[in-house]
Design a protein around this motif. Structure first.
Motif, PDB file in Angstrom:
ATOM      1  N   GLY A   4       0.802  -1.219   0.000  1.00 34.07           N
ATOM      2  CA  GLY A   4       0.000   0.000   0.000  1.00 34.07           C
ATOM      3  C   GLY A   4       0.835   1.268   0.000  1.00 34.07           C
ATOM      4  N   GLU A   5       0.146   2.385   0.291  1.00 31.74           N
ATOM      5  CA  GLU A   5       0.819   3.690   0.231  1.00 31.74           C
ATOM      6  C   GLU A   5       0.953   4.314   1.611  1.00 31.74           C
ATOM      7  OE1 GLU A   5       1.790   5.149  -2.654  1.00 31.74           O
ATOM      8  OE2 GLU A   5       1.099   3.424  -3.814  1.00 31.74           O
ATOM      9  N   ALA A   6       0.169   3.773   2.576  1.00 40.26           N
ATOM     10  CA  ALA A   6       0.032   4.495   3.850  1.00 40.26           C
ATOM     11  C   ALA A   6       1.356   4.693   4.581  1.00 40.26           C
ATOM     12  CB  ALA A   6      -0.956   3.752   4.750  1.00 40.26           C
ATOM     13  N   CYS A   7       2.286   3.739   4.441  1.00 42.90           N
ATOM     14  CA  CYS A   7       3.522   3.881   5.224  1.00 42.90           C
ATOM     15  C   CYS A   7       4.472   4.888   4.594  1.00 42.90           C
ATOM     16  CB  CYS A   7       4.206   2.524   5.392  1.00 42.90           C
ATOM     17  SG  CYS A   7       5.014   1.920   3.904  1.00 42.90           S
ATOM     18  N   ARG A   8       4.221   5.252   3.363  1.00 40.16           N
ATOM     19  CA  ARG A   8       5.094   6.181   2.631  1.00 40.16           C
ATOM     20  C   ARG A   8       6.571   5.753   2.741  1.00 40.16           C
ATOM     21  NH1 ARG A   8       5.191  11.173   4.419  1.00 40.16           N
ATOM     22  NH2 ARG A   8       4.064  10.807   6.344  1.00 40.16           N
ATOM     23  N   CYS A   9       6.764   4.429   2.628  1.00 42.69           N
ATOM     24  CA  CYS A   9       8.138   3.908   2.680  1.00 42.69           C
ATOM     25  C   CYS A   9       8.606   3.559   1.286  1.00 42.69           C
ATOM     26  CB  CYS A   9       8.180   2.653   3.548  1.00 42.69           C
ATOM     27  SG  CYS A   9       8.004   3.017   5.292  1.00 42.69           S
ATOM     28  N   ARG A  10       9.867   3.241   1.175  1.00 41.08           N
ATOM     29  CA  ARG A  10      10.458   2.829  -0.101  1.00 41.08           C
ATOM     30  C   ARG A  10      11.592   1.877   0.241  1.00 41.08           C
ATOM     31  NH1 ARG A  10      14.992   5.634   0.603  1.00 41.08           N
ATOM     32  NH2 ARG A  10      14.735   7.224   2.148  1.00 41.08           N
ATOM     33  N   ASP A  11      12.142   1.220  -0.752  1.00 40.67           N
ATOM     34  CA  ASP A  11      13.318   0.400  -0.486  1.00 40.67           C
ATOM     35  C   ASP A  11      14.386   1.309   0.132  1.00 40.67           C
ATOM     36  OD1 ASP A  11      12.029  -1.780  -1.426  1.00 40.67           O
ATOM     37  OD2 ASP A  11      13.408  -2.202  -3.064  1.00 40.67           O
ATOM     38  N   GLY A  12      14.986   0.861   1.200  1.00 35.40           N
ATOM     39  CA  GLY A  12      15.989   1.683   1.893  1.00 35.40           C
ATOM     40  C   GLY A  12      15.462   2.316   3.178  1.00 35.40           C
ATOM     41  N   SER A  13      14.118   2.404   3.311  1.00 33.94           N
ATOM     42  CA  SER A  13      13.578   2.921   4.581  1.00 33.94           C
ATOM     43  C   SER A  13      14.003   1.985   5.713  1.00 33.94           C
ATOM     44  CB  SER A  13      12.047   2.963   4.538  1.00 33.94           C
ATOM     45  OG  SER A  13      11.582   3.913   3.624  1.00 33.94           O
ATOM     46  N   PHE A  14      14.081   2.514   6.909  1.00 33.37           N
ATOM     47  CA  PHE A  14      14.496   1.752   8.100  1.00 33.37           C
ATOM     48  C   PHE A  14      15.945   1.245   7.954  1.00 33.37           C
ATOM     49  CE2 PHE A  14       9.997   1.835   8.711  1.00 33.37           C
ATOM     50  CZ  PHE A  14       9.761   1.661  10.065  1.00 33.37           C
ATOM     51  N   ASN A  15      16.745   2.038   7.273  1.00 28.93           N
ATOM     52  CA  ASN A  15      18.156   1.722   7.125  1.00 28.93           C
ATOM     53  C   ASN A  15      18.875   1.807   8.480  1.00 28.93           C
ATOM     54  OD1 ASN A  15      20.594   1.207   5.942  1.00 28.93           O
ATOM     55  ND2 ASN A  15      20.625   3.035   4.648  1.00 28.93           N
ATOM     56  N   VAL A  16      20.086   1.323   8.540  1.00 30.19           N
ATOM     57  CA  VAL A  16      20.911   1.529   9.729  1.00 30.19           C
ATOM     58  C   VAL A  16      22.252   2.119   9.277  1.00 30.19           C
ATOM     59  CG1 VAL A  16      19.904  -0.223  11.255  1.00 30.19           C
ATOM     60  CG2 VAL A  16      21.616  -0.921   9.579  1.00 30.19           C
ATOM     61  N   THR A  17      23.170   2.321  10.208  1.00 29.18           N
ATOM     62  CA  THR A  17      24.457   2.921   9.839  1.00 29.18           C
ATOM     63  C   THR A  17      25.355   1.865   9.163  1.00 29.18           C
ATOM     64  OG1 THR A  17      25.060   2.447  12.112  1.00 29.18           O
ATOM     65  CG2 THR A  17      24.487   4.708  11.614  1.00 29.18           C
ATOM     66  N   PRO A  18      26.340   2.308   8.372  1.00 28.88           N
ATOM     67  CA  PRO A  18      27.188   1.352   7.646  1.00 28.88           C
ATOM     68  C   PRO A  18      27.870   0.347   8.583  1.00 28.88           C
ATOM     69  CG  PRO A  18      27.609   3.596   6.904  1.00 28.88           C
ATOM     70  CD  PRO A  18      26.695   3.717   8.088  1.00 28.88           C
ATOM     71  N   ALA A  19      27.938  -0.893   8.124  1.00 30.38           N
ATOM     72  CA  ALA A  19      28.576  -2.004   8.877  1.00 30.38           C
ATOM     73  C   ALA A  19      27.950  -2.191  10.259  1.00 30.38           C
ATOM     74  CB  ALA A  19      30.085  -1.789   8.983  1.00 30.38           C
TER      75      ALA A  19
END
Ligand SMILES: C[S@@+](CC[C@H](N)C(=O)[O-])C[C@H]1O[C@@H](n2cnc3c(N)ncnc32)[C@H](O)[C@@H]1O
Length: 252
Positions: free
Chosen positions: A117-132
């Motif tokens: 759906g659209e409600a979360c307004r997320c995309r691939d990469g959302s909820f990322n963390v810091t490198p390594a």
């Protein structure tokens, strides 16, 4: 609705956010000495944050008499994995079979699709963390184990990558697996469906499945995945009074 840096969703009100900001600032400038800080971290716990820990405490008590491993699908910063590791240290420090395995890209969502759906307004990469970040988390989990008996046996594993590939491949190379507890927290449809399909042959009566987003209109994909793989009609989906969002199923 979103966090500033990593595009994560927060449903808190403005005044709650203000309170959290103040507490965070106070934690960063704590007057507590280093050698008393960890023992007093509860000072900064809010009821909301404590409720999640209490939920997993209650769930852990349910699995103590069942055989098998713990898997978490969607690890992010790893608090749940770390808490589960601490609970293992309390309830069954000598159970070397209680492996804890966490799956994540450690690069945020992967595989967002129309089921989400659209409600979360997320995309691939959302909820990322810091490198390594997985290396940092691995160090924490190693220390958790070192503070408990039989620490020479590594009892955790972090599996990095897209779950659509890593989860089936993990179970293929571990045909001996019995699942005692599976936590589903990818939030989105594709990896959740892949994980649900993969765990099926490894469940037995008493296995517990925990879900973070069932019946959640912001993340509909998790419910759709469960409907398509297990169906809802045969499942008793339960919850506990201290948390609104998390639910669980005990395989019957
Ligand atoms: C809500 S977070 C998990 C929070 C965590 N369970 C906790 O208790 O703090 C969702 C996680 O799912 C992961 N994720 C989403 N799609 C994925 C995919 N296709 N493969 C692996 N991980 C994925 C994201 O990287 C993110 O870290």
């Amino acid at each position: 609705m979103k966090t500033e840096k990593f595009d994560a969703i927060v449903l808190s009100s403005l005044s709650e956010k203000e309170g959290f900001r103040t507490l965070t600032g106070m934690l960063k400038e704590t007057p507590l000495p280093d050698d008393e800080l960890l023992a007093n971290l509860g000072l900064y716990l809010t009821s909301k944050n404590l409720s999640r820990l209490l939920f997993f405490y209650e769930i852990y008590k349910k699995i103590v008499h069942t055989h098998g491993i713990i898997v978490e699908f969607g690890v992010r910063w790893g608090q749940t994995l770390s808490v589960l590791s601490a609970l293992r240290g309390i309830f069954e420090p000598f159970n070397r079979h209680r492996k804890i395995v966490g799956f994540d890209t450690f690069e945020g969502f992967k595989g967002m699709g129309k089921e989400d759906g659209e409600a979360c307004r997320c995309r691939d990469g959302s909820f990322n963390v810091t490198p390594a970040y997985e290396d940092y988390l691995s160090s924490i989990l190693t220390i958790q184990e070192a503070l408990n008996p039989i620490s020479h046996l590594k009892k955790y594993e972090l599996v990095k990558g897209d779950a659509v590939e890593t989860v089936p491949s993990y179970f293929k190379s571990h045909p001996e697996t019995i699942i005692s507890l599976a936590v589903f927290d990818f939030d989105i449809y594709k990896p959740t469906r892949a994980a649900l399909e993969s765990v099926k042959p490894h469940l037995c009566k008493g296995s517990i499945l925990v879900f973070d987003e069932l019946c959640d209109d912001v993340f509909p994909g998790e419910t759709v995945a469960l409907k398509e793989t297990f169906g809802l009609n045969n499942l008793r989906i339960q919850r506990m009074p201290m948390t609104a969002r998390i639910s669980y199923v005990e395989v019957e």
